[in-house]
Design an enzyme around this catalytic site. Structure first.
Site, PDB file in Angstrom:
ATOM      1  N   VAL A  74      -8.269   2.470   0.662  1.00  0.00           N
ATOM      2  CA  VAL A  74      -6.950   3.429   0.047  1.00  0.00           C
ATOM      3  C   VAL A  74      -6.173   4.008   1.095  1.00  0.00           C
ATOM      4  CG1 VAL A  74      -6.424   4.398  -2.120  1.00  0.00           C
ATOM      5  CG2 VAL A  74      -8.236   2.725  -2.629  1.00  0.00           C
ATOM      6  N   PRO A  75      -5.874   3.739   1.938  1.00  0.00           N
ATOM      7  CA  PRO A  75      -5.342   5.024   2.560  1.00  0.00           C
ATOM      8  C   PRO A  75      -4.333   6.679   2.220  1.00  0.00           C
ATOM      9  CG  PRO A  75      -3.644   2.577   1.944  1.00  0.00           C
ATOM     10  CD  PRO A  75      -4.838   2.644   1.795  1.00  0.00           C
ATOM     11  N   CYS A  76      -5.601   7.171   1.646  1.00  0.00           N
ATOM     12  CA  CYS A  76      -4.734   8.908   1.629  1.00  0.00           C
ATOM     13  C   CYS A  76      -4.698   9.477   3.461  1.00  0.00           C
ATOM     14  CB  CYS A  76      -5.921   9.470   1.364  1.00  0.00           C
ATOM     15  SG  CYS A  76      -8.011   9.151   1.790  1.00  0.00           S
ATOM     16  N   HIS A  77      -5.072   8.857   4.501  1.00  0.00           N
ATOM     17  CA  HIS A  77      -4.984   9.582   5.172  1.00  0.00           C
ATOM     18  C   HIS A  77      -3.146   9.295   6.241  1.00  0.00           C
ATOM     19  CE1 HIS A  77      -5.639   5.139   6.547  1.00  0.00           C
ATOM     20  NE2 HIS A  77      -5.343   4.883   7.286  1.00  0.00           N
TER      21      HIS A  77
END
Length: 178
Positions: A134-137
């Site tokens: 889950v690409p919070c970056h």
């Protein structure tokens, strides 16, 4: 009354350091980096499985390898995210940010219908239990700066460089397979 699903975990190497994978049954519920902010205590991860290539982690490991090799842009895994309704909305929206792109906290807040909620979005983003998948970056400050990443700014920079969302610098992690 239903019996709660037992948690299990394993640790795999990655170009960004060890990753702890946590599952409830066949669902991935956690992917944590070493020294990650808001990382739960190890006691909450359940029994450790020594073989990351076995169930329930084989598919996660395969997809992570493909991602780090530049062969995968999206993850297709059975996920189970535990959080508030608001956090769930933020985490679902994170999965809509395209590979190789970034959104600001304000854009993410606007996307979920909370245009004045960028601070709350940032807090929910920081509590994401499934980093990378889950690409919070992919969320950056209003001016494009790299802010607020639980795995550390250098890892955030390296992940974005890996996705060609930022130019690589000499200090970035290499995309070696684990």
């Amino acid at each position: 009354m239903t019996t709660p699903v037992q948690r299990t975990h394993t640790v795999v190497d990655s170009p960004y350091g060890p990753l702890t994978l946590v599952a409830e049954g066949r669902h991935l519920v956690g992917l944590y980096m070493e020294d990650q902010r808001h990382r739960p205590p190890v006691e909450r991860f359940g029994r450790r499985l020594p073989d990351a290539g076995g169930e329930p982690f084989a598919e996660t490991v395969r997809q992570l390898r493909e991602y780090f090799a530049g062969e995968r842009r999206e993850f297709d895994l059975p996920l189970l995210l535990h959080g508030t309704d608001f956090q769930q909305r933020v985490w679902a929206a994170l999965r809509e940010i395209p590979y190789g792109r970034t959104w600001t906290y304000g854009e993410l807040a606007e996307h979920i219908g909370q245009p004045t909620g960028s601070r709350a979005v940032g807090l929910a983003n920081g509590r994401n239990p499934l980093g990378i998948v889950v690409p919070c970056h992919r969320v950056v400050g209003a001016d494009g700066s790299l802010t607020g990443y639980g795995g550390g700014i250098e890892r955030k920079r390296a992940l974005l460089a890996h996705e060609c969302a930022l130019p690589a610098t000499s200090g970035d992690a290499q995309a070696a397979l684990f």
